[in-house]
Design an enzyme around this catalytic site. Structure first.
Site, short mmCIF file in Angstrom:
data_model
loop_
_atom_site.label_atom_id
_atom_site.label_comp_id
_atom_site.label_asym_id
_atom_site.label_seq_id
_atom_site.Cartn_x
_atom_site.Cartn_y
_atom_site.Cartn_z
N HIS A 96 -10.81 8.31 -2.12
CA HIS A 96 -10.08 6.61 -2.12
C HIS A 96 -10.51 4.87 -3.07
O HIS A 96 -9.81 3.94 -2.95
CB HIS A 96 -9.74 6.21 -1.03
CG HIS A 96 -10.90 5.73 0.25
ND1 HIS A 96 -11.40 6.54 1.47
CD2 HIS A 96 -11.45 4.62 0.71
CE1 HIS A 96 -12.34 5.41 2.27
NE2 HIS A 96 -11.92 4.18 1.15
N ASP A 232 -12.45 13.77 0.15
CA ASP A 232 -12.56 12.27 -0.34
C ASP A 232 -13.91 11.98 -0.72
O ASP A 232 -14.70 11.05 -0.12
CB ASP A 232 -12.33 11.74 1.15
CG ASP A 232 -11.66 9.93 1.03
OD1 ASP A 232 -11.98 9.77 -0.48
OD2 ASP A 232 -11.27 9.17 1.50
N SER A 661 -17.30 2.38 3.59
CA SER A 661 -16.27 4.31 2.13
C SER A 661 -17.18 4.47 1.21
O SER A 661 -17.30 3.63 0.28
CB SER A 661 -15.54 3.73 2.48
OG SER A 661 -14.20 3.55 3.12
N1 ARG Z 1 -9.09 4.89 6.30
C1 ARG Z 1 -9.53 5.07 5.52
C2 ARG Z 1 -10.91 3.43 4.92
O1 ARG Z 1 -10.57 2.13 5.33
C3 ARG Z 1 -9.36 4.85 3.91
C4 ARG Z 1 -8.51 6.16 3.85
C5 ARG Z 1 -7.78 6.46 2.39
N2 ARG Z 1 -6.29 7.53 2.53
C6 ARG Z 1 -5.45 6.75 2.93
N3 ARG Z 1 -4.71 7.80 2.56
N4 ARG Z 1 -5.46 6.17 2.60
O2 ARG Z 1 -11.99 3.57 4.06
#
Ligand code: ARG
Length: 726
Positions: A96, A232, A661
């Site tokens: 992501h 991911d 992330s």
């Molecule tokens: N919740 C994750 C974050 O803010 C992002 C994950 C991205 N995945 C998605 N399905 N949009 O780092």
């Protein structure tokens, strides 16, 4: 990364919050203090490295493998974290985090979002215009160079001007003639200041990405949730000039020779294993007061959720109907959906966990401490009231502001048209300066290419209509700016008709029309353009709304500084960590399960058979790639599996937030065991109050990452250049 993310940062960056104790897992610590504050604790929990091996400014250390990702050449913050995993500058981050770049390289012919991308040799790696990798050289406490020059009679404006002036001088000294990017940041609400020196590399190439059916498996349904089955990760490589210095993309560039890289462990993780996470957490508000919590829950989140939800609904309809639109809007959609779900989860968490009451308890203790002493009363006696009033004001201003910022300005055509205002002025002044508009036109031609590459006018037209309709329904008429009243009257509330007319008559709805205008520009024509006129009106409404909001912010930044200062004096022996502010931090904890609700237990690990359990060929978020299915059926996991199972994700107790992330999850020997990529639904209020029993970090296991690279993609070239610990 995205416009609205920046807005959020502005909106929520003034809160204050507090924790009474610091349990071992809580805290995002500054690496330069690890030796003094955390090292003994970490050793007890399972760290086998010396303090010098993890952070040193003289010798290479673990911190040299940690990277801040940005789109800028002199970043002040980072949208994600990455880590170096080979002596040739190979770098891991989340899928992501690479999503925007992967999308940029995607087209109908090469849909890397759908199919994945793998460079089987270095020549195939894909360069990027705007992606930089920052390495921290050193950090330094500069509080004593700044605080003595500030005083209580200064206004907040004067104060920040003074801080800016001193920082500029410090930055100049430390930059070594522009060789380094230097950043000075305030901590503890502006009670301390630190300086950070970075080496920024500007040639960062895409090396590998799994298909979204692996890298984004579970999509927005599973996002922010456990149990999770997402691979991911994505892979990049940092390049330098032949002499090792930073350089923009060139064929002559060579892979970075890093000071340190992380070995990758495939030994596997067990419950209670030590885990530390390094990276660049963006922003937390752990010192937020009950007034701030109330503001977040009741004033900020509801309009955000409604406005973003509307936009998502419209985008999704068109994305589902066309692969081309899906590619164009994929990145904007993903980050919007991520923010939207975040605010839903945060509001829910704040309420369910009764964070307000916890904050009030702290405020009561603070008040008792203040009241016990005349001098304290003098200094801190008004602070809680100041924060209360500030949040009340902010609460009044934030709804109208968001309805303009994300509503009236929510269609891309508005911001795009507004980007021509300087050009209009230059066209008017062409006699005084005939060169200026020519130069600007060239820039506008370039940016038109960029803009229209990811643009679908019919979708934007629907967004304009939908959001204006929503504004008319949700915002009381007495708050409407005059131009909106006029629109409503002229079109009798038919915003579809209104939007259709704008898109038909404006030059800003297609690249051909913009190019044709730039061939034969005219200030008059611009001034008469309906989208341009609308943009001007919306911008002035926005300026008005921002004013009220900023006034409240000034009081809040003053109040927060004083409150945090008081709290630290109230508990002088308590070791407190500063809120996240996009500077390098480390957090340590362990691999652990949790109980999300009474009688419900969530294990700390997920497996490939769980991917298959979730499979749904009719739901694009849960389609499993045929090749992955084959590998599952033949149990062909190689050295990455154990007893015919393959682990996918695991949980730890580490304290992270957005910006972390892509962060490396590292074991006691300094080896990579996973990549952090999310937080969990039950503790979405965690940025405001850490919940030790519930809050977990969701990580993808390095065994799954290497399995995908090796067995799924067959990119053995990459496996060979890493140091793998079996
Ligand atoms: N919740 C994750 C974050 O803010 C992002 C994950 C991205 N995945 C998605 N399905 N949009 O780092």
């Amino acid at each position: 990364m995205k416009k609205f993310v920046l807005l959020f940062t502005v909106l929520v960056s003034f809160g204050t919050s507090l924790f009474a104790f610091t349990p071992p897992d809580e805290g995002m610590w500054l690496p330069m203090f690890v030796d003094r504050l955390n090292y003994v604790d970490m050793q007890k929990m399972g760290l086998h490295l010396t303090a010098d091996e993890i952070y040193s400014i003289n010798n290479s250390s673990l911190k040299d493998a940690i990277v801040g990702l940005s789109t800028q050449s002199k970043p002040n913050g980072y949208f994600c974290t990455a880590e170096i995993v080979s002596d040739q500058g190979l770098m891991f981050t989340n899928h992501h985090c690479g999503f925007d770049v992967i999308q940029q390289h995607s087209s109908l012919e090469h849909d890397y979002l759908r199919d994945g991308f793998w460079a089987m040799e270095k020549a195939d790696e894909l360069p990027n215009d705007a992606l930089t990798a920052s390495f921290l050289i050193r950090m330094e406490d500069v509080t004593d160079s700044i605080i003595p020059f500030l005083n209580d009679s200064m206004s907040e404006g004067q104060r920040s001007a003074k801080v800016g002036e001193i920082s500029a001088r410090l930055k100049k000294q430390a930059s070594e003639d522009g060789k380094y990017n230097v950043v000075v940041k305030g901590f503890f609400g502006g009670n301390e200041y630190y300086l950070f020196v970075y080496n920024v590399y500007e040639d960062v190439r895409l090396v590998g990405a799994p298909p979204s059916s692996i890298g984004k498996y579970g999509g927005d349904t599973d996002n922010w949730m456990w149990p999770r089955h997402t691979g991911d990760f994505s892979i990049f490589r940092v390049y330098t000039a032949p002499d090792g210095s930073s350089a923009k993309y060139s064929e002559d560039n060579v892979p970075l020779k890093p000071k340190h890289y992380l070995p990758v462990s495939i030994k596997g993780v067990e419950k209670n294993d030590f885990a530390m996470i390094w990276g660049y957490p963006g922003s937390t508000n752990r010192y937020m007061t009950s007034y701030g919590v109330d503001f977040n829950m009741n004033k900020l989140a509801p309009p955000l959720i409604d406005l973003l939800g509307k936009k998502l609904e419209i985008m999704k309809e068109d994305m589902d109907a066309s692969q081309e639109v899906r590619i164009k809007y994929a990145s904007t959609y993903a980050s919007t959906a991520n923010g939207w779900k975040y605010y839903i989860g945060q509001s829910r968490g704040l309420k369910k966990l009764d964070v307000i009451t916890k904050k009030r308890e702290i405020e009561n203790r603070f008040t008792n401490w203040v009241d016990a002493d005349e001098a304290r009363k003098e200094k801190y006696g008004g602070v809680l009231n100041e924060l209360k009033e500030g949040y009340l004001k902010a609460g009044e201003a934030v709804g109208p502001l968001l309805y303009i910022n994300l509503g009236l300005m929510g269609a891309d055509i508005i911001g795009y048209a507004n980007g021509f205002s300087q050009y209009e002025q230059q066209l008017k002044d062409v006699k005084d300066n005939p060169e200026a508009p020519k130069q600007t036109a060239e820039g506008l031609r370039e940016s038109a290419k960029e803009h229209f590459k990811d643009y679908n006018a019919p979708t934007d037209q629907k967004i304009l209509a939908g959001l204006y309709e929503m504004y008319a329904t949700d915002v009381p008429e007495e708050q409407w700016p005059d131009f909106f009243k006029d629109i409503n009257k002229k079109y009798k509330g038919d915003f579809d008709k209104f939007a259709a007319e704008i898109f038909e008559k404006s030059i800003f709805s297609s690249q051909e029309k913009v190019d044709a205008f730039l061939d034969k520009p005219s200030a008059k024509k611009l001034a008469k353009d309906p989208a341009y006129k609308l943009a001007n009106e919306v911008m002035s409404a926005l300026m008005g709304a921002v004013g009220g909001y900023q006034g409240a912010q000034t009081a809040l930044s003053h109040g927060k500084r004083l409150f945090v200062d008081g709290l630290r004096k109230m508990d002088p022996n308590m070791v407190r960590y500063p809120d996240a502010n996009s500077t390098m931090r480390l957090t340590y904890g362990k691999v652990e399960d949790y109980y999300p609700a009474d009688a419900v237990h969530y294990d700390y690990v997920t497996h490939l058979y769980g991917v298959m359990q979730k499979e749904d060929p009719d739901n694009p978020e849960f389609v499993v790639a045929p090749k992955l299915k084959e590998l599952f059926e033949s149990k062909d996991y190689g050295r990455y599996g154990k007893n015919d199972t393959l682990n996918v994700c695991f949980l730890t107790t580490n304290d992270i937030t957005g910006g972390n992330s892509g962060s490396p999850v590292i074991n006691g020997n300094g080896e990579l065991i996973g990549l952090a990529f999310d937080g969990n639904w039950e503790a979405m209020s965690g940025d405001i109050a850490f919940e030790p029993e519930l809050q977990r970090t969701i990580c993808v296991d390095t065994r799954y990452v290497l399995f995908i690279i090796d067995k799924y993609a067959g990119a053995h070239n990459l496996i060979e250049e890493m140091t793998i610990v079996e």
